[in-house]
Design a protein around this motif. Sequence first.
Motif, mmCIF file in Angstrom:
data_model
loop_
_atom_site.group_PDB
_atom_site.id
_atom_site.type_symbol
_atom_site.label_atom_id
_atom_site.label_comp_id
_atom_site.label_asym_id
_atom_site.label_seq_id
_atom_site.Cartn_x
_atom_site.Cartn_y
_atom_site.Cartn_z
ATOM 1 N N UNK A 1 2.083 18.904 -6.613
ATOM 2 C CA UNK A 1 3.416 18.675 -6.049
ATOM 3 C C UNK A 1 3.433 17.539 -5.034
ATOM 4 N N UNK A 2 4.347 16.584 -5.223
ATOM 5 C CA UNK A 2 4.546 15.507 -4.255
ATOM 6 C C UNK A 2 5.174 16.093 -2.994
ATOM 7 N N UNK A 3 4.555 15.841 -1.827
ATOM 8 C CA UNK A 3 5.073 16.339 -0.556
ATOM 9 C C UNK A 3 5.752 15.218 0.224
ATOM 10 N N UNK A 4 5.090 14.048 0.332
ATOM 11 C CA UNK A 4 5.636 12.939 1.118
ATOM 12 C C UNK A 4 4.954 11.648 0.681
ATOM 13 N N UNK A 5 5.625 10.515 0.940
ATOM 14 C CA UNK A 5 5.067 9.220 0.560
ATOM 15 C C UNK A 5 5.575 8.136 1.503
ATOM 16 N N UNK A 6 4.735 7.143 1.765
ATOM 17 C CA UNK A 6 5.099 5.979 2.582
ATOM 18 C C UNK A 6 4.542 4.737 1.897
ATOM 19 N N UNK A 7 5.284 3.620 1.972
ATOM 20 C CA UNK A 7 4.824 2.344 1.420
ATOM 21 C C UNK A 7 4.973 1.265 2.480
ATOM 22 N N UNK A 8 3.940 0.410 2.576
ATOM 23 C CA UNK A 8 3.947 -0.729 3.498
ATOM 24 C C UNK A 8 3.735 -2.004 2.709
ATOM 25 N N UNK A 9 4.271 -3.125 3.237
ATOM 26 C CA UNK A 9 4.216 -4.421 2.562
ATOM 27 C C UNK A 9 3.750 -5.480 3.555
ATOM 28 N N UNK B 1 0.874 -1.176 0.000
ATOM 29 C CA UNK B 1 0.000 0.000 0.000
ATOM 30 C C UNK B 1 0.907 1.221 0.000
ATOM 31 N N UNK B 2 0.667 2.125 -0.931
ATOM 32 C CA UNK B 2 1.438 3.363 -1.024
ATOM 33 C C UNK B 2 0.513 4.534 -0.723
ATOM 34 N N UNK B 3 0.955 5.390 0.185
ATOM 35 C CA UNK B 3 0.216 6.572 0.614
ATOM 36 C C UNK B 3 1.030 7.780 0.175
ATOM 37 N N UNK B 4 0.484 8.600 -0.722
ATOM 38 C CA UNK B 4 1.216 9.723 -1.291
ATOM 39 C C UNK B 4 0.472 11.021 -0.995
ATOM 40 N N UNK B 5 1.159 11.949 -0.326
ATOM 41 C CA UNK B 5 0.578 13.247 0.004
ATOM 42 C C UNK B 5 0.998 14.298 -1.004
ATOM 43 N N UNK B 6 0.034 15.098 -1.462
ATOM 44 C CA UNK B 6 0.281 16.139 -2.458
ATOM 45 C C UNK B 6 -0.205 17.495 -1.963
ATOM 46 N N UNK B 7 0.433 18.526 -2.457
ATOM 47 C CA UNK B 7 -0.060 19.905 -2.367
ATOM 48 C C UNK B 7 -0.270 20.331 -3.811
ATOM 49 N N UNK B 8 -1.519 20.403 -4.249
ATOM 50 C CA UNK B 8 -1.781 20.618 -5.669
ATOM 51 C C UNK B 8 -1.247 19.417 -6.437
#
Length: 125
Positions: free
Chosen positions: A67-75, A58-65
């Motif tokens: 623009x990529x701000x931060x991302x985390x991936x779990x397995x 599962x990949x969780x990606x945070x954006x501002x507009x």
Amino acid sequence: MRCRSPRTRATAACGGSTEGTIQRYDGPVIRPRVDVEGVLTDEGGPSICSPDDRYSTATFTGYRGSELVDSETYKVDNDQIKFSFPLSDTLGVRTIDRVVVQVCRHSNPPIGISYCGKAQEYKIP
């Protein structure tokens, strides 16, 4: 995933799913963040998808507009794991206005097919 209170999910066919919450942190703002909490499940047991030799991410990606701000991936492989983490700008400048969650299934052997479920987008109020 949910923003505030409604319960939502992200899935990939044949066994991978997430469920949980996504909520803007409302405490003292030194570094704006979004808190993500929930579970990632990989149902690798006997099913119509058997034999199952895959794991889920599962990949969780945070954006501002845009623009990529931060991302985390779990397995997880044939199990369920809990996750709890913040998404934030490492410089503490940009806030996150939406989070995209995507669950994928990957083959354990080096040769195989990987696929992803539809990405789910959650707007942060």
